[in-house]
Design an enzyme around this catalytic site. Structure first.
Site, short mmCIF file in Angstrom:
data_model
loop_
_atom_site.label_atom_id
_atom_site.label_comp_id
_atom_site.label_asym_id
_atom_site.label_seq_id
_atom_site.Cartn_x
_atom_site.Cartn_y
_atom_site.Cartn_z
N GLY A 28 6.01 -10.88 5.12
CA GLY A 28 6.63 -10.40 3.90
C GLY A 28 7.31 -9.07 4.17
O GLY A 28 7.69 -8.78 5.31
N ILE A 87 -4.77 -13.14 -1.64
CA ILE A 87 -5.13 -14.26 -0.76
C ILE A 87 -5.79 -13.80 0.53
O ILE A 87 -6.22 -14.62 1.35
CB ILE A 87 -3.90 -15.14 -0.43
CG1 ILE A 87 -2.87 -14.37 0.39
CG2 ILE A 87 -3.29 -15.71 -1.69
CD1 ILE A 87 -1.74 -15.25 0.93
N GLN A 88 -5.90 -12.49 0.73
CA GLN A 88 -6.46 -11.99 1.98
C GLN A 88 -7.88 -12.47 2.22
O GLN A 88 -8.23 -12.87 3.33
CB GLN A 88 -6.42 -10.45 2.00
CG GLN A 88 -5.06 -9.87 2.27
CD GLN A 88 -5.10 -8.37 2.46
OE1 GLN A 88 -6.16 -7.77 2.66
NE2 GLN A 88 -3.94 -7.74 2.39
N HIS A 110 -3.43 -1.54 3.01
CA HIS A 110 -3.94 -1.19 1.68
C HIS A 110 -5.43 -1.48 1.70
O HIS A 110 -5.86 -2.52 2.22
CB HIS A 110 -3.23 -2.02 0.61
CG HIS A 110 -3.62 -1.70 -0.80
ND1 HIS A 110 -3.98 -0.43 -1.22
CD2 HIS A 110 -3.72 -2.49 -1.91
CE1 HIS A 110 -4.25 -0.45 -2.51
NE2 HIS A 110 -4.12 -1.69 -2.94
N GLY A 136 8.17 -2.23 2.89
CA GLY A 136 8.45 -2.60 4.27
C GLY A 136 9.92 -2.58 4.64
O GLY A 136 10.29 -2.26 5.79
N ASP A 193 -3.57 4.84 -4.89
CA ASP A 193 -2.41 3.95 -4.81
C ASP A 193 -2.30 3.10 -6.07
O ASP A 193 -1.21 3.00 -6.67
CB ASP A 193 -2.54 3.06 -3.57
CG ASP A 193 -1.30 2.21 -3.34
OD1 ASP A 193 -0.27 2.76 -2.95
OD2 ASP A 193 -1.38 0.99 -3.56
N GLU A 229 22.14 6.01 -19.00
CA GLU A 229 21.42 7.24 -19.31
C GLU A 229 19.94 7.18 -18.96
O GLU A 229 19.37 8.19 -18.53
CB GLU A 229 21.59 7.60 -20.79
CG GLU A 229 23.01 7.97 -21.18
CD GLU A 229 23.51 9.21 -20.44
OE1 GLU A 229 22.69 10.04 -20.01
OE2 GLU A 229 24.74 9.34 -20.28
N GLU A 233 20.74 6.75 -13.92
CA GLU A 233 20.68 8.15 -13.53
C GLU A 233 19.30 8.59 -13.06
O GLU A 233 19.15 9.67 -12.47
CB GLU A 233 21.16 9.05 -14.69
CG GLU A 233 22.66 8.93 -14.95
CD GLU A 233 23.17 10.03 -15.87
OE1 GLU A 233 22.60 11.14 -15.85
OE2 GLU A 233 24.15 9.78 -16.59
#
Length: 341
Positions: A28, A87-88, A110, A136, A193, A229, A233
């Site tokens: 990924g 899914i890890q 992570h 990545g 995180d 706006e 920006e």
């Protein structure tokens, strides 16, 4: 507050990682960015991917070496798991754990699955983290440009006695030694995180943009003006903050804009908002958010998909796509090509 130690290439044995065989599990955003950078840094890297899958096809298009996940685990000294958090644990149990052996390095970008206990490696496995502080695709584009993105490193289990050196050398190989590397813990990285993503970077920011857009449109202003706006920006302001902090942003904008910031910002982001932030942080610290997320994904992600579709169908997305297609910034130098990376 402890003094901040920032590691750069001059502090690191950059050749150490080249003595190890690395398996990247997944292709990924992070797998693409980290994997290509490792290859270009002269590392021995293979990709553990499903045979014939879209990720394997993309990886082979870059001339990368691929194997099944189990074969990659058997082959490598370092196994960097870069598949989605949800899914890890299943992949680990079925395709990684049975093939691990004493002294290998299990790596993450992570700390979610380790910190919340969804993955529990045996005590004879080194458990380390290298977490680039950028998507990545940016990890890759900055490396190609001769720069790098900062990374965090953390050590959860150090059987071999050199896990920190390995983590620093890996971080250097993906370009982070050019920018700076900071040591943290799995707990601190995971909780800060998640909070940053939910309260500011993703959740808070996107909700603020959409709410401000709706406020202007409902008041009768052009949605095109509203988009410029409150969305377009924003990048200009964030770039100023990124390079020089809030003070430099204040220096660059008009006195009128700065006065509006200092007198109105606190009315919007008020004690009620801070109280809600504390609730969000408490859910992260207790594991309640992690449990909710994993249950949602285990149940098929139906509510997640409904929320995603609602966001995708918001008027700001239609207006933004129309505006971006008419201007040059949408037509070149895009970091993401979904068919390639």
């Amino acid at each position: 507050m402890d003094n901040l130690k920032i590691y750069t290439d001059k502090d690191i044995n950059k050749d150490l990682i080249k003595s190890k065989k690395i398996a990247i599990i997944g292709f990924g955003s992070q797998g693409y960015g980290q994997g290509l950078n490792l290859k270009d840094s002269g590392c021995d890297v293979v990709f553990g991917l499903r045979a014939g899958g879209a990720s394997e096809i993309k990886a082979k298009d870059y001339g990368l070496k691929t194997m099944s996940i189990s074969e990659a685990v058997k082959y490598a000294d370092i196994i960097q798991i870069l598949i989605p958090d949800e899914i890890q644990a299943k992949v680990y149990e079925n395709e990684i754990k049975p093939y691990l052996h004493k002294g290998q390095y299990l790596m993450f970008s992570h700390g979610f699955n380790i910190h919340y206990g969804f993955i529990k490696p045996s005590n004879d496995i080194n458990v380390i983290m290298v977490a680039p502080k950028a998507p990545g695709h940016t990890v890759r584009s900055e490396y190609v440009a001769g720069r790098g993105v900062p990374s965090l490193v953390a050590i959860e289990n150090d059987v071999s006695g050199d896990s920190k050196e390995i983590a620093l050398s890996y971080a250097s190989a993906i370009g982070s030694g050019r920018a700076g590397i900071i040591e943290t813990s799995f707990r601190e990285e995971t909780e800060t995180d998640l909070f940053g993503e939910q309260a500011v970077l993703c959740g808070g920011c996107s909700a603020l943009i959409k709410t401000a857009f709706d406020t202007l449109v409902e008041a009768g202003y052009s949605p095109y003006m509203a988009y410029f706006e409150v969305c377009h920006e924003l990048k200009l302001i964030v770039d100023l903050i990124y390079q020089g902090g809030i003070e430099d942003m204040h220096y660059s904008i008009s006195n009128n804009a700065e006065y509006g910031d200092l007198t109105r910002g606190g009315k919007l982001i008020n004690p009620y908002v801070k109280a809600e932030m504390k609730k969000i942080l408490a859910d992260i610290q207790s594991g309640a958010y992690a449990k909710e997320f994993m249950q949602e994904m285990d149940n098929g992600g139906t509510n997640f998909q409904l929320l995603r579709e609602k966001s995708q169908n918001h008027l700001i997305e239609k207006i933004g796509a129309e505006i971006r297609s008419a201007f040059s910034w949408d037509k070149k130098n895009k970091l993401i090509d979904k068919n390639k990376n």
